[in-house]
Design an enzyme around this catalytic site. Structure first.
Site, mmCIF file in Angstrom:
data_model
loop_
_atom_site.group_PDB
_atom_site.id
_atom_site.type_symbol
_atom_site.label_atom_id
_atom_site.label_comp_id
_atom_site.label_asym_id
_atom_site.label_seq_id
_atom_site.Cartn_x
_atom_site.Cartn_y
_atom_site.Cartn_z
ATOM 1 N N CYS A 125 -44.726 -24.504 -1.598
ATOM 2 C CA CYS A 125 -45.856 -23.782 -1.015
ATOM 3 C C CYS A 125 -46.563 -22.830 -1.990
ATOM 4 C CB CYS A 125 -45.383 -23.079 0.253
ATOM 5 S SG CYS A 125 -46.718 -22.671 1.369
ATOM 6 N N HIS B 89 -41.165 -26.064 3.863
ATOM 7 C CA HIS B 89 -40.083 -25.071 3.882
ATOM 8 C C HIS B 89 -39.047 -25.604 4.859
ATOM 9 C CE1 HIS B 89 -42.292 -21.663 2.025
ATOM 10 N NE2 HIS B 89 -43.351 -22.057 2.705
#
Ligand code: GLN
Length: 252
Positions: free
Chosen positions: A96, A196
């Site tokens: 990310c 995630h």
């Protein structure tokens, strides 16, 4: 039997650890230890001296805009060293916020532009009207010819465009941007993703894939088939439950 060791460095471990990214390190450690593969996990924070090229795997997790702004000068100052790590065969695992910073730039939610390392052509704009891609995500990735279904969780405002080599196709969720249905970046050496969760506990096949990629820095002939299989029944069961919950066919 030859002796195998992996050296990992987790960059900005103290600030880039959103949604349990640390779990990725725990999984790599455990899966190496169970096989008798030596593993060292070092950390490298802002201002710390560290030769990244001495590591087999470099990990950079996700973070909020604030943390990305905090570390960017330090990260840019390491560009030459990161290039050396690339040239000498280190594997990169970026999640990310970390993934975004290897591209051209990232426009944060407040409109400020954060210059990226510019290793790749992709760039990240902020979501329209503060919209964010949030939720569970499932993607089909192609890792050097291995088709793997990855499960994760995403939460990002950033919309990443112009990705020449996406990691995979989105089956559920958003990925790089709201509409493109593609996720992450993978060029054989750099694995960038919005997943995630953390990624590796839910996706043991990807964990093993990364262990092999890391081993290949010292042992280029090492193959996925050389890795001793582990008992992943629990992980597989968890995945089956998730797929069922989301109405997806069993895509293990
Ligand atoms: N701050 C970035 C964004 O919102 C990255 C977030 C993250 O790492 N989860 O897009």
């Amino acid at each position: 039997m030859r002796e195998l060791n992996i050296k990992i460095v987790w960059m900005y471990h103290d600030i880039m650890d959103l949604y349990g990214d640390k779990g990725n390190m725990m999984v790599l450690k455990r899966r190496c230890e169970e096989r008798g593969i030596g593993i060292t996990i070092d950390t490298c924070g802002i201002g710390e001296t560290c030769d990244l090229s001495t590591y087999d795997l470099i990990f950079l997790g996700g973070g909020a805009d604030r943390e990305q702004m905090m570390l960017i000068d330090d990260l840019l100052s390491r560009k030459e060293n990161i290039q050396k790590a690339m040239d000498t065969g280190s594997f990169f695992f970026l999640v990310c916020g970390g993934y975004q910073l290897f591209g051209q730039y990232y426009i944060a939610a407040d409109g400020s532009k954060i210059k990226g390392l510019q290793f790749f052509d992709y760039y990240t704009d902020t979501g329209k009207d503060g919209m964010r891609c949030i939720g569970n995500i499932v993607i089909e990735c192609n890792l050097d010819g291995n088709k793997i279904i990855a499960v994760g969780f995403e939460n990002h405002g950033g919309q990443t465009y112009n990705v020449k080599h996406p990691l995979g196709k989105v089956i559920k969720g958003y990925g790089n941007s709201f509409n493109e249905k593609m996720e992450g970046f993978y060029n054989g050496q750099v694995f960038g993703t919005y997943l995630h969760g953390p990624l590796l506990p839910k996706n043991p096949k990807i964990a093993d894939f990364m262990i092999v990629k890391a081993l290949q820095k010292q042992h280029p002939d090492y193959r996925l088939q050389d890795l001793e299989p582990l008992n992943d029944q629990l992980e597989e069961k968890a995945r089956r439950i998730l797929f069922k919950r989301w109405g997806l066919s069993d895509t293990n």
